[in-house]
Design a protein around this motif. Structure first.
Motif, PDB file in Angstrom:
ATOM      1  N   VAL A  58       0.661  -1.228  -0.097  1.00  0.00           N
ATOM      2  CA  VAL A  58      -0.001  -0.098   0.018  1.00  0.00           C
ATOM      3  C   VAL A  58       0.816   1.334  -0.004  1.00  0.00           C
ATOM      4  O   VAL A  58       0.208   2.291  -0.010  1.00  0.00           O
ATOM      5  CB  VAL A  58      -0.938   0.224   1.371  1.00  0.00           C
ATOM      6  CG1 VAL A  58      -1.960  -0.952   1.133  1.00  0.00           C
ATOM      7  CG2 VAL A  58      -0.176  -0.046   2.413  1.00  0.00           C
ATOM      8  N   GLU A  59       2.234   1.143   0.017  1.00  0.00           N
ATOM      9  CA  GLU A  59       3.027   2.217  -0.011  1.00  0.00           C
ATOM     10  C   GLU A  59       3.902   2.311  -1.252  1.00  0.00           C
ATOM     11  O   GLU A  59       4.056   3.512  -1.659  1.00  0.00           O
ATOM     12  CB  GLU A  59       3.890   2.058   1.121  1.00  0.00           C
ATOM     13  CG  GLU A  59       3.531   2.270   2.486  1.00  0.00           C
ATOM     14  CD  GLU A  59       4.610   2.348   3.888  1.00  0.00           C
ATOM     15  OE1 GLU A  59       4.187   2.699   4.938  1.00  0.00           O
ATOM     16  OE2 GLU A  59       5.565   1.680   3.488  1.00  0.00           O
ATOM     17  N   SER A  61       4.083   1.276  -5.559  1.00  0.00           N
ATOM     18  CA  SER A  61       3.470   0.703  -6.745  1.00  0.00           C
ATOM     19  C   SER A  61       4.260  -0.557  -7.012  1.00  0.00           C
ATOM     20  O   SER A  61       5.428  -0.759  -6.770  1.00  0.00           O
ATOM     21  CB  SER A  61       3.525   1.706  -8.039  1.00  0.00           C
ATOM     22  OG  SER A  61       2.669   2.800  -7.582  1.00  0.00           O
ATOM     23  N   LYS A 102      -2.632  -1.000  -3.994  1.00  0.00           N
ATOM     24  CA  LYS A 102      -2.094   0.156  -3.844  1.00  0.00           C
ATOM     25  C   LYS A 102      -3.034   1.320  -4.478  1.00  0.00           C
ATOM     26  O   LYS A 102      -3.445   2.433  -3.893  1.00  0.00           O
ATOM     27  CB  LYS A 102      -0.934   0.618  -4.658  1.00  0.00           C
ATOM     28  CG  LYS A 102      -0.113   1.757  -4.348  1.00  0.00           C
ATOM     29  CD  LYS A 102       0.232   2.384  -3.041  1.00  0.00           C
ATOM     30  CE  LYS A 102       1.085   3.437  -3.292  1.00  0.00           C
ATOM     31  NZ  LYS A 102       0.531   4.553  -3.810  1.00  0.00           N
ATOM     32  N   TRP A 105      -6.084   1.653  -2.036  1.00  0.00           N
ATOM     33  CA  TRP A 105      -5.882   2.535  -0.966  1.00  0.00           C
ATOM     34  C   TRP A 105      -5.758   3.928  -1.436  1.00  0.00           C
ATOM     35  O   TRP A 105      -6.206   4.740  -0.630  1.00  0.00           O
ATOM     36  CB  TRP A 105      -4.421   2.146  -0.382  1.00  0.00           C
ATOM     37  CG  TRP A 105      -3.840   2.643   0.479  1.00  0.00           C
ATOM     38  CD1 TRP A 105      -3.039   4.000   0.623  1.00  0.00           C
ATOM     39  CD2 TRP A 105      -3.990   2.134   2.005  1.00  0.00           C
ATOM     40  NE1 TRP A 105      -2.750   4.070   2.129  1.00  0.00           N
ATOM     41  CE2 TRP A 105      -3.167   3.162   2.889  1.00  0.00           C
ATOM     42  CE3 TRP A 105      -4.639   1.007   2.635  1.00  0.00           C
ATOM     43  CZ2 TRP A 105      -3.153   2.814   4.232  1.00  0.00           C
ATOM     44  CZ3 TRP A 105      -4.504   0.924   3.871  1.00  0.00           C
ATOM     45  CH2 TRP A 105      -3.774   1.857   4.716  1.00  0.00           C
ATOM     46  N   ASP A 106      -5.006   4.287  -2.382  1.00  0.00           N
ATOM     47  CA  ASP A 106      -5.282   5.550  -2.892  1.00  0.00           C
ATOM     48  C   ASP A 106      -6.545   6.244  -3.243  1.00  0.00           C
ATOM     49  O   ASP A 106      -6.729   7.380  -2.879  1.00  0.00           O
ATOM     50  CB  ASP A 106      -4.147   5.748  -4.198  1.00  0.00           C
ATOM     51  CG  ASP A 106      -2.785   5.496  -3.884  1.00  0.00           C
ATOM     52  OD1 ASP A 106      -2.248   5.630  -2.728  1.00  0.00           O
ATOM     53  OD2 ASP A 106      -1.921   5.294  -4.895  1.00  0.00           O
TER      54      ASP A 106
END
Length: 267
Positions: A58-59, A61, A102, A105-106
């Motif tokens: 999630v931090e 790509s 990700k 999450w974004d």
């Protein structure tokens, strides 16, 4: 005697840690747009992912346009966890988000930060004008802290000093004495210290009210008894001291009661 040659069980692999489970056991917060609880929710989620070595999903790509199957399996599992930790309405809104964990999450982060400045202004105005009303000190301070957390989620943190100022400004006349003490403290106490001080003051005030009520209740009954007794004694005294005339026959020496006669009586 036969020796037990059974080999010990193999150590758990990373996949053993990823057996699907209820995410609420690890992230005890349902993400909700109305509660503005993105910061708390994301903090729990990052801690959980970090504990199993998957925080990078999630931090960062994907490092490759064709990630390996193992990475894809982990990523899909994280997407499932994310969706399972959302409130129903939010889940329906983002469930079809394309891409990997990700991207999902974004998308959620963006939803919570849209129009954040306008929402932050509204929350700040509400926090500045908060009043204790009928709330207890614990309820009052909890509400202030919750509003401050919402502002932090919107990127507008409130300092400890301002939290204390808002808290004491919203108190009523019951707390006038302790408010003066807090206002003249150099430096101002932290919000938690001020909260504990106000809780103690509230406890003292409630105890004083209880003791006063008990005293008034216990002292009212003797007052009635004394009043009743006084009235009774007054009546007796009045009858006893009532003036009575001397017997005329006794004065003439003719009363049949002789020397025992002193007052008028029936013959």
């Amino acid at each position: 005697m036969t020796n037990d040659s059974t080999p010990p069980p193999p150590p758990p692999t990373s996949d053993d840690k990823l057996i699907p489970f209820s995410i609420t056991n690890k992230v005890p917060i349902k993400l909700n747009l109305e509660k503005h609880n993105y910061t708390s929710w994301s903090s729990f989620f990052i801690i959980h992912l970090g504990s199993i070595g998957l925080k990078s999903h999630v931090e960062k790509s994907a490092s490759s346009s064709t990630p390996d199957p193992e990475w894809c399996k982990h990523d899909d599992l994280i997407k499932m966890w994310i969706l399972g930790s959302l409130c129903d309405s939010l889940q329906e809104q983002v469930v079809s988000t394309p891409g990997n964990a990700k991207d999902l999450w974004d998308h959620l982060e963006k939803l919570f930060h849209d129009n954040k400045d306008a929402r932050a202004i509204n929350f700040d105005n509400e926090l500045r004008s908060i009043k204790i009303g009928s709330m207890s000190i614990n309820e009052y301070c909890t509400k202030i802290k919750s509003m401050a957390d919402r502002l932090k989620n919107l990127g507008s943190s409130v300092s400890e000093k301002n939290l204390v100022i808002y808290a004491v400004n919203g108190l009523d006349s019951r707390f006038a004495t302790i408010v003066k003490i807090i206002r003249h403290s150099e430096p101002l106490p932290t919000f938690e210290t001020a909260r504990n001080t106000l809780l103690l003051e509230e406890s003292t005030l409630l105890e004083a009210v209880t003791n006063s009520s008990t005293f008034n209740s216990s002292s009212s009954s003797p007052t009635v008894l004394v009043s009743t007794k006084t009235e009774h004694k007054g009546t007796t005294s009045s009858n006893f001291n009532k003036p009575q005339s001397l017997c005329n026959h006794f004065n003439k020496g003719q009363c049949k009661f002789g020397d025992r006669c002193r007052f008028i009586h029936d013959h």
